[in-house]
Design a protein around this motif. Structure first.
Motif, PDB file in Angstrom:
ATOM      1  N   ALA A  64       0.857  -1.189   0.000  1.00  0.00           N
ATOM      2  CA  ALA A  64       0.000   0.000   0.000  1.00  0.00           C
ATOM      3  C   ALA A  64       0.888   1.231   0.000  1.00  0.00           C
ATOM      4  O   ALA A  64       1.756   1.388   0.867  1.00  0.00           O
ATOM      5  CB  ALA A  64      -0.915  -0.007   1.228  1.00  0.00           C
ATOM      6  N   ALA A  92      -1.364   1.897   7.546  1.00  0.00           N
ATOM      7  CA  ALA A  92      -1.868   2.649   6.398  1.00  0.00           C
ATOM      8  C   ALA A  92      -1.654   4.141   6.577  1.00  0.00           C
ATOM      9  O   ALA A  92      -1.296   4.852   5.627  1.00  0.00           O
ATOM     10  CB  ALA A  92      -3.357   2.339   6.198  1.00  0.00           C
ATOM     11  N   ASP A 104      -6.264  -2.479   3.982  1.00  0.00           N
ATOM     12  CA  ASP A 104      -5.335  -1.347   4.082  1.00  0.00           C
ATOM     13  C   ASP A 104      -5.823  -0.261   5.028  1.00  0.00           C
ATOM     14  O   ASP A 104      -5.142   0.739   5.253  1.00  0.00           O
ATOM     15  CB  ASP A 104      -5.041  -0.754   2.700  1.00  0.00           C
ATOM     16  N   LEU A 142      -4.647   5.785  -0.404  1.00  0.00           N
ATOM     17  CA  LEU A 142      -3.669   4.751  -0.710  1.00  0.00           C
ATOM     18  C   LEU A 142      -4.051   3.949  -1.943  1.00  0.00           C
ATOM     19  O   LEU A 142      -5.220   3.737  -2.238  1.00  0.00           O
ATOM     20  CB  LEU A 142      -3.512   3.798   0.473  1.00  0.00           C
ATOM     21  N   ARG A 143      -3.010   3.479  -2.670  1.00  0.00           N
ATOM     22  CA  ARG A 143      -3.177   2.523  -3.749  1.00  0.00           C
ATOM     23  C   ARG A 143      -2.515   1.227  -3.319  1.00  0.00           C
ATOM     24  O   ARG A 143      -1.457   1.241  -2.704  1.00  0.00           O
ATOM     25  CB  ARG A 143      -2.518   3.044  -5.031  1.00  0.00           C
ATOM     26  N   THR A 144      -3.132   0.091  -3.631  1.00  0.00           N
ATOM     27  CA  THR A 144      -2.561  -1.193  -3.249  1.00  0.00           C
ATOM     28  C   THR A 144      -2.201  -1.999  -4.481  1.00  0.00           C
ATOM     29  O   THR A 144      -2.934  -2.010  -5.478  1.00  0.00           O
ATOM     30  CB  THR A 144      -3.545  -2.005  -2.379  1.00  0.00           C
TER      31      THR A 144
END
Length: 303
Positions: free
Chosen positions: A172, A235, A252, A260-262
């Motif tokens: 993340a 996170a 996350d 956030l990007r996972t």
């Protein structure tokens, strides 16, 4: 001699002193001490050595202790036999829980509330700890059941696992992180984390063990810069650009449209598992067996 005096004596021994024993028994410490002294007068021998900072058993106390435990166990068996005829569960059952073990998949508070409503005479002790320590506590008989993240690929000898959750690990990162690359990127090779500061759960947790095994397979050691026991905190740290948070996919801690990007970890992949664990011989008490049956009914995962 009364059973309650024997129970007080055993509790002082188990807790290692009068203060903790009194708190566990919900008694005033002077009253507890008086009851133990009365037991000693009736037996004609001191059972506890109070001359040091910690309370220890005398020679007579060591000889008496197994018989005191046997007497209490026999009394409990009598109660359990009678309760079996009335359908009433009594006693105490201990459940261990690793922080963030079930995420949004299972509401442990609601489950315990319902179980307590169904068995109001039963005392439930809930303990949070690392998966590694809970596995040891199960083997030592200090816990009846535990929801934990397995730290090994197979259960340790003496334990039974039932998998509740099995998901891949993901990285993340905050928007603009170099790992993101293309806008449509959904995976990242583990090797790309080689020189990045990582944010992860501490050692003794299943997620950390899975990460370290995968990194060893990829030929490097993870550089963990920050640790926290709650996935949401990991996170938050990643969102401030302090590193790459390694979390179970879908856990996350951020909203679906959050910052956030996972990216799922691949080459090699790593998975985070949550399992319901108990001793391979089965829970010892009827109360613990009832809790196990109820958990197996409501938890996700295969029967």
């Amino acid at each position: 001699m009364e059973l309650r005096q024997l129970r007080y004596f055993v509790t002082v021994v188990d807790e290692g002193g009068f203060t903790r024993a009194a708190a566990r028994l919900h008694l005033a410490q002077p009253g507890l001490s008086a009851q133990i002294r009365q037991l000693e007068r009736e037996l004609g021998q001191p059972l506890l050595d109070r001359s040091h900072r910690s309370v220890t058993l005398t020679e007579a106390g060591r000889a008496v202790l197994p018989y005191a435990r046997a007497a209490l166990a026999a009394a409990d068996a009598v109660r359990q036999t009678v309760d079996a005829y009335t359908g009433l569960l009594r006693g105490r059952v201990s459940l261990g829980l690793v922080s963030g073990a079930t995420g949004h998949a299972f509401d442990i508070a609601a489950f315990l509330a319902d179980f307590h409503d169904a068995h109001p005479a039963l005392e439930i002790a809930l303990t949070e700890d690392s998966s590694e320590r809970m596995q040891s506590a199960l083997l030592a008989g200090e816990l009846d059941l535990a929801l934990l993240g397995p730290t090994d690929e197979v259960p340790p000898p003496g334990l039974t696992f039932r998998t509740v959750l099995d998901v891949p690990l993901a990285a993340a990162v905050a928007p603009g992180d170099p790992l993101l690359g293309r806008a449509d990127r959904a995976t990242v090779p583990l090797a790309e984390l080689r020189d990045r500061p990582l944010i992860c759960l501490p050692r003794g947790t299943g997620v950390r063990a899975a990460l370290e095994r995968a990194c060893a397979q990829a030929g490097f050691r993870p550089r963990v810069a920050f640790e926290a026991t709650v996935p949401a905190v990991l996170a938050q740290l990643a969102a401030r650009g302090l590193g790459v948070a390694v979390l179970p996919a879908g856990e996350d801690g951020s909203a679906p449209d959050g910052p956030l990007r996972t990216l799922t970890l691949v080459d090699p992949g790593a998975r985070a598992r949550v399992a319901l664990a108990w001793r391979a011989t089965g829970p010892a008490s009827p109360a613990a067996r009832a809790l196990l049956d109820s958990l197996c009914t409501v938890l996700p995962g295969p029967l």
